[in-house]
Scaffold this motif. Sequence first.
Motif, PDB file in Angstrom:
ATOM      1  N   GLN A 224       0.796  -1.228   0.000  1.00 30.20           N
ATOM      2  CA  GLN A 224       0.000   0.000   0.000  1.00 30.20           C
ATOM      3  C   GLN A 224       0.836   1.290   0.000  1.00 30.20           C
ATOM      4  O   GLN A 224       0.321   2.374   0.242  1.00 30.20           O
ATOM      5  CB  GLN A 224      -0.974   0.062   1.199  1.00 30.20           C
ATOM      6  N   GLN A 225       2.118   1.173  -0.260  1.00 28.23           N
ATOM      7  CA  GLN A 225       2.983   2.356  -0.346  1.00 28.23           C
ATOM      8  C   GLN A 225       3.397   2.527  -1.804  1.00 28.23           C
ATOM      9  O   GLN A 225       3.789   1.550  -2.464  1.00 28.23           O
ATOM     10  CB  GLN A 225       4.227   2.182   0.534  1.00 28.23           C
ATOM     11  N   THR A 226       3.319   3.748  -2.329  1.00 30.65           N
ATOM     12  CA  THR A 226       3.631   4.011  -3.727  1.00 30.65           C
ATOM     13  C   THR A 226       4.639   5.146  -3.851  1.00 30.65           C
ATOM     14  O   THR A 226       4.570   6.136  -3.120  1.00 30.65           O
ATOM     15  CB  THR A 226       2.357   4.377  -4.511  1.00 30.65           C
ATOM     16  N   PHE A 227       5.589   4.979  -4.770  1.00 30.76           N
ATOM     17  CA  PHE A 227       6.555   6.037  -5.078  1.00 30.76           C
ATOM     18  C   PHE A 227       6.563   6.288  -6.582  1.00 30.76           C
ATOM     19  O   PHE A 227       6.468   5.355  -7.380  1.00 30.76           O
ATOM     20  CB  PHE A 227       7.962   5.653  -4.624  1.00 30.76           C
ATOM     21  N   ASN A 228       6.661   7.557  -6.963  1.00 29.08           N
ATOM     22  CA  ASN A 228       6.747   7.962  -8.356  1.00 29.08           C
ATOM     23  C   ASN A 228       8.114   8.581  -8.604  1.00 29.08           C
ATOM     24  O   ASN A 228       8.309   9.775  -8.361  1.00 29.08           O
ATOM     25  CB  ASN A 228       5.645   8.966  -8.692  1.00 29.08           C
ATOM     26  N   GLU A 229       9.038   7.764  -9.047  1.00 33.11           N
ATOM     27  CA  GLU A 229      10.395   8.233  -9.345  1.00 33.11           C
ATOM     28  C   GLU A 229      10.975   7.373 -10.460  1.00 33.11           C
ATOM     29  O   GLU A 229      10.254   6.616 -11.100  1.00 33.11           O
ATOM     30  CB  GLU A 229      11.265   8.194  -8.082  1.00 33.11           C
ATOM     31  N   ALA A 230      12.282   7.467 -10.663  1.00 30.05           N
ATOM     32  CA  ALA A 230      12.908   6.750 -11.775  1.00 30.05           C
ATOM     33  C   ALA A 230      13.294   5.324 -11.388  1.00 30.05           C
ATOM     34  O   ALA A 230      13.720   5.068 -10.263  1.00 30.05           O
ATOM     35  CB  ALA A 230      14.139   7.502 -12.254  1.00 30.05           C
ATOM     36  N   LEU A 231      13.143   4.419 -12.343  1.00 32.43           N
ATOM     37  CA  LEU A 231      13.638   3.039 -12.243  1.00 32.43           C
ATOM     38  C   LEU A 231      14.823   2.909 -13.190  1.00 32.43           C
ATOM     39  O   LEU A 231      14.842   3.495 -14.273  1.00 32.43           O
ATOM     40  CB  LEU A 231      12.546   2.057 -12.629  1.00 32.43           C
ATOM     41  N   LEU A 232      15.805   2.121 -12.788  1.00 32.54           N
ATOM     42  CA  LEU A 232      16.956   1.827 -13.626  1.00 32.54           C
ATOM     43  C   LEU A 232      17.130   0.313 -13.714  1.00 32.54           C
ATOM     44  O   LEU A 232      17.245  -0.367 -12.691  1.00 32.54           O
ATOM     45  CB  LEU A 232      18.224   2.461 -13.042  1.00 32.54           C
ATOM     46  N   PHE A 233      17.137  -0.214 -14.932  1.00 30.02           N
ATOM     47  CA  PHE A 233      17.454  -1.631 -15.121  1.00 30.02           C
ATOM     48  C   PHE A 233      18.963  -1.821 -14.971  1.00 30.02           C
ATOM     49  O   PHE A 233      19.745  -0.989 -15.457  1.00 30.02           O
ATOM     50  CB  PHE A 233      17.011  -2.105 -16.509  1.00 30.02           C
ATOM     51  N   THR A 234      19.372  -2.899 -14.297  1.00 26.59           N
ATOM     52  CA  THR A 234      20.794  -3.177 -14.091  1.00 26.59           C
ATOM     53  C   THR A 234      21.106  -4.621 -14.471  1.00 26.59           C
ATOM     54  O   THR A 234      20.195  -5.412 -14.746  1.00 26.59           O
ATOM     55  CB  THR A 234      21.208  -2.968 -12.621  1.00 26.59           C
ATOM     56  N   HIS A 235      22.381  -4.958 -14.446  1.00 28.16           N
ATOM     57  CA  HIS A 235      22.797  -6.340 -14.757  1.00 28.16           C
ATOM     58  C   HIS A 235      22.390  -7.311 -13.651  1.00 28.16           C
ATOM     59  O   HIS A 235      22.466  -8.532 -13.854  1.00 28.16           O
ATOM     60  CB  HIS A 235      24.309  -6.391 -14.982  1.00 28.16           C
ATOM     61  N   ARG A 236      21.983  -6.797 -12.504  1.00 26.64           N
ATOM     62  CA  ARG A 236      21.533  -7.680 -11.416  1.00 26.64           C
ATOM     63  C   ARG A 236      20.014  -7.659 -11.234  1.00 26.64           C
ATOM     64  O   ARG A 236      19.472  -8.536 -10.590  1.00 26.64           O
ATOM     65  CB  ARG A 236      22.206  -7.284 -10.101  1.00 26.64           C
ATOM     66  N   GLY A 237      19.370  -6.588 -11.739  1.00 32.77           N
ATOM     67  CA  GLY A 237      17.926  -6.493 -11.545  1.00 32.77           C
ATOM     68  C   GLY A 237      17.412  -5.087 -11.710  1.00 32.77           C
ATOM     69  O   GLY A 237      17.533  -4.487 -12.780  1.00 32.77           O
ATOM     70  N   LEU A 238      16.855  -4.536 -10.629  1.00 34.46           N
ATOM     71  CA  LEU A 238      16.203  -3.230 -10.677  1.00 34.46           C
ATOM     72  C   LEU A 238      16.809  -2.286  -9.652  1.00 34.46           C
ATOM     73  O   LEU A 238      17.016  -2.654  -8.498  1.00 34.46           O
ATOM     74  CB  LEU A 238      14.701  -3.377 -10.393  1.00 34.46           C
ATOM     75  N   SER A 239      17.059  -1.044 -10.065  1.00 32.89           N
ATOM     76  CA  SER A 239      17.580  -0.029  -9.154  1.00 32.89           C
ATOM     77  C   SER A 239      16.933   1.310  -9.495  1.00 32.89           C
ATOM     78  O   SER A 239      15.865   1.350 -10.106  1.00 32.89           O
ATOM     79  CB  SER A 239      19.115   0.038  -9.260  1.00 32.89           C
ATOM     80  N   GLY A 240      17.575   2.403  -9.102  1.00 33.68           N
ATOM     81  CA  GLY A 240      17.002   3.728  -9.312  1.00 33.68           C
ATOM     82  C   GLY A 240      16.241   4.185  -8.089  1.00 33.68           C
ATOM     83  O   GLY A 240      15.870   3.377  -7.221  1.00 33.68           O
ATOM     84  N   PRO A 241      15.990   5.490  -7.978  1.00 31.26           N
ATOM     85  CA  PRO A 241      15.337   6.047  -6.776  1.00 31.26           C
ATOM     86  C   PRO A 241      14.020   5.390  -6.394  1.00 31.26           C
ATOM     87  O   PRO A 241      13.765   5.143  -5.217  1.00 31.26           O
ATOM     88  CB  PRO A 241      15.131   7.526  -7.144  1.00 31.26           C
ATOM     89  N   ALA A 242      13.169   5.085  -7.383  1.00 28.18           N
ATOM     90  CA  ALA A 242      11.867   4.476  -7.065  1.00 28.18           C
ATOM     91  C   ALA A 242      12.042   3.125  -6.392  1.00 28.18           C
ATOM     92  O   ALA A 242      11.337   2.787  -5.431  1.00 28.18           O
ATOM     93  CB  ALA A 242      11.035   4.323  -8.334  1.00 28.18           C
ATOM     94  N   ILE A 243      12.989   2.337  -6.896  1.00 31.67           N
ATOM     95  CA  ILE A 243      13.228   1.006  -6.341  1.00 31.67           C
ATOM     96  C   ILE A 243      13.847   1.104  -4.947  1.00 31.67           C
ATOM     97  O   ILE A 243      13.454   0.373  -4.020  1.00 31.67           O
ATOM     98  CB  ILE A 243      14.119   0.183  -7.286  1.00 31.67           C
ATOM     99  N   LEU A 244      14.814   2.009  -4.778  1.00 32.66           N
ATOM    100  CA  LEU A 244      15.421   2.174  -3.452  1.00 32.66           C
ATOM    101  C   LEU A 244      14.345   2.572  -2.431  1.00 32.66           C
ATOM    102  O   LEU A 244      14.317   2.050  -1.312  1.00 32.66           O
ATOM    103  CB  LEU A 244      16.529   3.228  -3.492  1.00 32.66           C
ATOM    104  N   GLN A 245      13.465   3.487  -2.827  1.00 29.02           N
ATOM    105  CA  GLN A 245      12.411   3.931  -1.904  1.00 29.02           C
ATOM    106  C   GLN A 245      11.500   2.773  -1.498  1.00 29.02           C
ATOM    107  O   GLN A 245      11.225   2.578  -0.311  1.00 29.02           O
ATOM    108  CB  GLN A 245      11.564   5.036  -2.571  1.00 29.02           C
ATOM    109  N   ILE A 246      11.041   2.004  -2.471  1.00 31.99           N
ATOM    110  CA  ILE A 246      10.071   0.948  -2.149  1.00 31.99           C
ATOM    111  C   ILE A 246      10.740  -0.190  -1.383  1.00 31.99           C
ATOM    112  O   ILE A 246      10.071  -0.937  -0.657  1.00 31.99           O
ATOM    113  CB  ILE A 246       9.366   0.439  -3.428  1.00 31.99           C
ATOM    114  N   SER A 247      12.068  -0.318  -1.521  1.00 33.92           N
ATOM    115  CA  SER A 247      12.763  -1.397  -0.801  1.00 33.92           C
ATOM    116  C   SER A 247      12.645  -1.236   0.710  1.00 33.92           C
ATOM    117  O   SER A 247      12.765  -2.209   1.454  1.00 33.92           O
ATOM    118  CB  SER A 247      14.239  -1.450  -1.206  1.00 33.92           C
ATOM    119  N   ASN A 248      12.423   0.005   1.179  1.00 31.38           N
ATOM    120  CA  ASN A 248      12.204   0.223   2.619  1.00 31.38           C
ATOM    121  C   ASN A 248      10.993  -0.549   3.132  1.00 31.38           C
ATOM    122  O   ASN A 248      10.926  -0.911   4.304  1.00 31.38           O
ATOM    123  CB  ASN A 248      11.986   1.712   2.907  1.00 31.38           C
ATOM    124  N   TYR A 249      10.019  -0.781   2.250  1.00 27.22           N
ATOM    125  CA  TYR A 249       8.741  -1.379   2.637  1.00 27.22           C
ATOM    126  C   TYR A 249       8.642  -2.853   2.242  1.00 27.22           C
ATOM    127  O   TYR A 249       7.702  -3.541   2.634  1.00 27.22           O
ATOM    128  CB  TYR A 249       7.582  -0.598   1.990  1.00 27.22           C
TER     129      TYR A 249
END
Length: 399
Positions: A224-249
């Motif tokens: 139930q938590q949503t972030f609107n920011e950038a995603l970055l595809f990487t050689h390991r998976g997913l990164s970028g500000p949006a992914i870092l933010q949601i990883s907290n939850y």
Amino acid sequence: MTSPQFFDCIVIGAGAAGLMCAATAGQRGRRVLVLDHANKVGKKILMSGGGRCNFTNLYMEPDNYLSANPHFCKSALSRYTQYDFLELVSRYQLAYHDKGAGELFCDDKARDILNILLAECETGGVTIQTDTAITAISKQDNEQFVIDTPRGEYQCHSLVIATGGLSIPKMGATGFGYKIARQFGLKVKETEPALVPFTLSDAWLTVAQELAGVSIDISVTCRQQTFNEALLFTHRGLSGPAILQISNYWYSSDEITIDFLPTQSVAELIEQWKTAGEKATLKTLLGHYLPKRFVLTWLGLIAADLGDKLVKQLSNQEIEKLSQFFHHWTIKPSGTEGYRTAEVTRGGVDTDGISSKTFEAKTTENLYFIGEVLDVTGWLGGFNFQWAWSSGWCAGQYV
């Protein structure tokens, strides 16, 4: 054997919270010693924000923090605010800018923030000693704390633990603070990497690797938590500000849902293109809104020939699939990149055992815990540094 050196207050950890606390206490007239096992102070400050240190956020709210006790952070954040820290850096004429969403960065380099903290410590007569491993901590009957090190014994009236979490071990992060908390009867909430990229496996890892380097502004949701920011595809998976933010939850086995076009509707766009009599292919039209590499890969995952179709040829079933894939891509990450790249640690010393006013342990008089070692985790965007400043300053009033 040399006699022990006595200080009013000893702060263990020369990071953001520890230096802030030491400077505050020193300027109150306390005789303060800062001890750190690393070879230099403020390592995490220096590498933060791409070397420019996102040192606070203009839009600071308690809701920007996670903790088993969500009310714990309110007192400190209200007593030492982002504007109080701005007043401090302005006294040193720090040049800074708002990168967006209230995220304040140094114009020049992160060392400018560290230099301000060191200057404040110098004003307070604080002694800072690096390369000092701590072998034992005890409390004597006379209420003094005794800190044993290979460089000698130190004693103090007030002891502050500002050792941070487990994030980025190459910077010297350890679980020392949690060990001390348990030694003095405090509970420690389970710790996990946070503000950290996700890893993928199997077919989705292959897709991510094909798209490595592609960045997209997305909307991501978990619990139930949503972030609107950038995603970055990487050689390991997913990164970028949006992914870092949601990883907290995110917790292991959770799914995340991503909308790659949060400000548009694929179905409505297709309807508009049909009405306008567009003759271009679907991949060309979607390429106006999303990176072409991504569009080609994503359409290929739905159907091999989909990208080459004209919009008038699309069936209702295909449009529904497009909407699902572009607006509701749901995936279960296989894990995270761990503490190696995590910006912070979720969990930590249970705040139920700590005073939200003074940061003193309820189990042990004159023992204090501040900063990331506590079970308080901020969002990306300067919130964790502000927690360091606020908790450090508040404890510095009492140690």
